[in-house]
Design an enzyme around this catalytic site. Structure first.
Site, mmCIF file in Angstrom:
data_model
loop_
_atom_site.group_PDB
_atom_site.id
_atom_site.type_symbol
_atom_site.label_atom_id
_atom_site.label_comp_id
_atom_site.label_asym_id
_atom_site.label_seq_id
_atom_site.Cartn_x
_atom_site.Cartn_y
_atom_site.Cartn_z
ATOM 1 N N PHE A 1 17.042 -29.348 -6.929
ATOM 2 C CA PHE A 1 16.426 -28.209 -7.747
ATOM 3 C C PHE A 1 17.284 -27.668 -8.627
ATOM 4 O O PHE A 1 17.004 -26.446 -8.824
ATOM 5 C CB PHE A 1 16.159 -27.179 -6.259
ATOM 6 N N CYS A 2 17.766 -27.453 -9.433
ATOM 7 C CA CYS A 2 18.421 -27.310 -10.675
ATOM 8 C C CYS A 2 19.248 -26.257 -10.212
ATOM 9 O O CYS A 2 19.531 -25.611 -10.830
ATOM 10 C CB CYS A 2 17.262 -26.643 -11.534
ATOM 11 N N ASN A 3 20.032 -26.615 -9.392
ATOM 12 C CA ASN A 3 21.064 -25.607 -8.146
ATOM 13 C C ASN A 3 21.816 -25.965 -7.746
ATOM 14 O O ASN A 3 21.505 -25.964 -6.584
ATOM 15 C CB ASN A 3 19.672 -24.381 -7.618
#
Length: 829
Positions: A375-377
């Protein structure tokens, strides 16, 4: 029929928003706001009105904040990094620091790519560290004016954790110090995830920078965001580039530039996306009308998340093992500390993680849309999944990159599954998702275990002026939880198709399937021969079976040379349009035509000769992230396909007018210098399956299906080019390369199956059991078949593949077959 559970990715837009917006465009002429005519003035004034509406939504005014329009939250963050008044290392005064919470989006962490060349140090801070950082600096150091920037998310896009908004004031006042260093702290509040479902009061929580993306709130328009800048820091921002509309005056012949007075105009390079900005006005109007405001959205979405979390966390297998592992910092008891996001991985009865790609594929079969990965994290992913820095680097070396579907490396998860609720989510959405988890993981006896503290959210009626939903979808100002237990999920699960724990004989099948059946060196034994040859002239359409066929530089001649695209030129596959399997193309080499047939319509033919004359428009298309040159096959066949499929579509063909378009593939086992040429396939030139493996799998599937599955039907579902008859099941997974006559093929890796194998290739009907059975039989993997590549032919004439030819394999030294590295889901198309 879709259950959409990715509201943290993007909200869905309501029909009334589109209607209000298009009515506005029909009734008004909006010109470029940089002109001075009447239509331009109307645009300028409308944009200013929208700025005020945004500030009003966040409970502040133009006295305190300026709205700078950007292309999204990411562009807003980049703008901050470029224009913040950093003081670099090596000057006489103390230097600046850029601090960020490790639970931050990639776009926040990426700001260090701008600050590093400016000689500004970046300091990552873990959430636990800042909670322990409550210490003031000595009085003599508090007068230092060096500007530092601390960034944190109001809500984690990974877990939905809401970090305290009180940190803003505590950090600005010096009560809370991210790191002990003299200077003045400014706060960047990443609000993109938070504002989609929660009210933000900037009158109380006065962060210096607040970047947002509007599609997270309204679903439309996309590609538009804003940076809200506190007017106290706005004059300190530095701007180097100037574009159209930002200059009050400048000279072309010498270095003179004077910026506009307005902060917004100074930072909005070029013409803003004015029609999209006008759409925002209708977004706010419709949101208020449908829901009654952000507080009600917050309560409604949290109640759904609380309910779903409670059920999920209580689901157990018959042996008492949990069905899911939830990654959360809270117990979902308070909407002020937890947003409507649930992040988890599904487990089996032994506690091992099922890969997120498998869960995503199964969810898609049930028309449930979730988000998977990290999740781009990466920071939150590492923290919750206990992935070390070395693990990340090792996974990269193993071929895993952000956004691909390599979900397990050495049995450990590389990411997870996320569901998230929005204002249009209903209790039925939550229940559909829970039914899916129960139906695919638990047997009837498991679901009869009483679930304790499981309650259904009961909503009070919404005032009439806010009604626009069916009664089941009403939003409520106050949500009360009843004390009734969940009773209907168990009964509904029985009708949905259950996942049965393996019986003793099924367990032995699973063991046999996953064991390696081939000795380290294949000596003698029964010969391996080609049993069937298929090509698929039109990608994702029916197979064309042949007994012998020429081989070209891209695989079987004419294999996947054509594809069907929708009205936007996007490739259609059976995932979106299962009826493609009812389109039957066949190649007549003598007449040099492809004949396309389908039930209920007259056949149509298309010439095999490349039609790349003046009338053909050569354009670039994308197939599984690869650019290919294509040309349109004309109106006649487009009309035929559109009529049969019931939607506008066209037939396009890969162009062979230029040699340079074959893609360079750095494929394992093949020299990277070799120019491997592919047609419109996903992964490799050929896909091979083994009849013995099909028979083994059929035995496992038959035990789970009410009606027997014919072997021919099962073979067709796996959409292979070459079907071999080998003595042992799954021995093909031990091959490094094979020879068939003069042809040499190298094994690229296993084919990881997607939901296309669930589609009956004769009828177009779906059966969800097939993918589940494959997963159960293969020990939670969905690999079946192997990809092959052959080196470009050295001779000018093409070789022939024939049914009955002998296949001579060379075994691998390493028994672990690696999947090809790709960010695309690997299916045979």
């Amino acid at each position: 029929g879709i259950t959409y559970l990715d509201h943290a990715g993007s909200a869905l837009f309501p029909e009334s928003l589109l209607k209000a917006f298009t009515d506005d465009l029909r009734n008004n002429v909006y010109g470029n706001p940089h002109s001075q005519n009447i239509s331009s003035k109307l645009t300028h004034d409308t944009i200013e009105h929208v700025r005020y509406r945004i500030l009003q939504h966040f409970h502040t005014t133009a006295e305190d904040y300026t709205v700078i329009f950007t292309s999204g939250c990411t562009a807003a963050l980049k703008l901050i990094a470029e224009s913040f008044p950093w003081i670099p290392e090596g000057t006489k005064q103390p230097s600046s620091r850029f601090c960020y919470l490790t639970d931050s989006h990639t776009s926040v962490v990426g700001m260090r790519g701008i600050t590093a060349p400016m000689n500004v140090l970046s300091v990552p801070i873990k959430p636990k560290e800042i909670l322990l950082a409550k210490s003031r600096l000595p009085a003599e150091e508090q007068n230092c004016t060096t500007p530092h920037l601390f960034s944190y998310p109001a809500q984690s896009n990974f877990s939905g954790t809401k970090y305290p908004l009180s940190w803003i004031q505590d950090i600005k006042s010096g009560k809370l110090c991210p790191i002990k260093i003299p200077g003045k702290w400014f706060v960047l509040l990443d609000a993109a995830s938070y504002v989609s479902s929660s009210p933000l009061d900037l009158g109380v929580h006065q962060a210096d920078f607040i970047p947002i993306s509007f599609y997270k709130i309204f679903g439309f328009p996309t590609g538009l965001g804003a940076l809200l800048v506190n007017n106290r820091i706005a004059p300190l921002l530095r701007k180097t580039y100037f574009g159209g509309g930002t200059a009050a005056a400048y000279l072309a012949g010498e270095d003179f530039y004077f910026p506009r007075k307005s902060i917004a105009e100074r930072f909005e390079d070029g013409t803003v996306s004015f029609l999209d900005i006008i759409a925002l006005k209708h977004g706010f109007d419709v949101l208020e009308k449908l829901t009654g405001g952000m507080e009600k959205i917050k309560q409604h979405t949290f109640a759904l998340a609380h309910y779903t979390y409670t059920v999920l966390s209580n689901l157990k297998y018959a042996n008492g093992a949990p069905v899911v592992r939830i990654y959360s910092d809270t117990d979902f008891s308070n909407p002020d500390v937890q947003g409507p996001i649930i992040n988890f991985n599904v487990l089996d009865e032994n506690g091992d993680v099922l890969g997120f790609s498998q869960v995503d594929s199964m969810a898609s079969l049930h028309n449930i849309h979730v988000r998977t990965g990290c999740f781009c994290n990466t920071g939150a992913c590492q923290m919750h999944l206990d992935i070390s820095n070395e693990d990340i680097q090792r996974n990269l070396q193993a071929g895993h990159v952000c956004g691909d579907n390599i979900d397990l490396v050495d049995g450990r998860p590389t990411g997870s599954v996320r569901i998230s609720f929005g204002y249009m989510s209903s209790f039925e959405d939550a229940q559909t998702f829970l039914n899916f988890i129960i139906a695919t993981r638990l047997s009837k006896s498991d679901t009869e275990i009483p679930l304790q503290t499981v309650t259904k959210p009961m909503t009070e009626p919404v005032p009439d002026e806010h009604l626009s939903f069916n009664s089941a979808d009403k939003l409520s100002p106050v949500l009360q939880i009843s004390d009734r237990e969940l009773s209907n999920i168990s009964s509904e699960a029985e009708t949905t198709g259950r996942w049965q724990p393996p019986e003793p004989e099924a367990e032995s099948i699973r063991a046999a399937v996953s064991e390696t059946a081939v000795p380290t060196c294949r000596k003698g034994g029964k010969p391996i021969t080609i049993a069937k040859i298929y090509l698929y002239p039109i990608k994702s359409c029916s197979a064309f079976e042949v007994t012998e066929w020429p081989v070209g530089n891209q695989g079987l001649l004419y294999d996947r040379n054509w594809m069907v695209v929708n009205q936007n030129g996007v490739c259609m596959t059976q995932k979106q349009e299962p009826r493609l399997c009812l389109v039957n193309p066949s190649i007549d080499l003598k007449q040099k035509i492809m004949v396309i047939q389908a039930e209920g319509v007259d056949p149509i033919s298309v010439p095999l000769e490349d039609n790349t004359g003046k009338e053909a428009v050569i354009c670039e298309s994308k197939v599984c992230s690869h650019r290919v040159k294509t040309y349109d096959c004309g109106e006649r066949v487009a009309g035929w396909l559109s009529t049969f499929l019931g939607r506008p579509c066209r037939l396009i063909r890969q162009s062979s007018d230029v040699k340079s378009k074959s893609h360079q593939r750095n494929t394992k086992g093949l020299s990277s210098a070799t120019n491997i040429s592919l047609s419109l396939v996903n992964e490799a030139q050929y896909l091979l399956i083994n009849v013995a493996s099909i028979l083994q799998l059929k035995e496992h599937i038959s035990a789970r299906l009410k009606e027997p599955l014919e072997i021919e039907e099962l073979i067709r579902r796996f959409r292979a080019n070459i079907v071999v008859s080998a003595p042992e099941s799954f021995e093909e997974e031990e091959w490094a390369e094979i020879s068939i006559g003069a042809l040499q093929f190298q094994v690229v890796g296993p084919c990881s199956r997607c939901q296309i194998i669930c589609i009956d290739q004769q009828s177009g009907e779906r059966n969800k059991e097939i993918l589940q059975s494959l997963s159960a039989a293969r020990g939670r993997k969905t690999n079946f078949g192997i990809y092959l590549m052959n080196q470009p032919l050295l001779s000018s004439f093409s070789d022939i593949l024939s049914v009955g030819s002998q296949v001579l394999p060379v075994l691998k030294e390493n028994t672990e077959i690696q999947p090809p590295t790709s960010s695309e889901e690997k299916c045979s198309g």
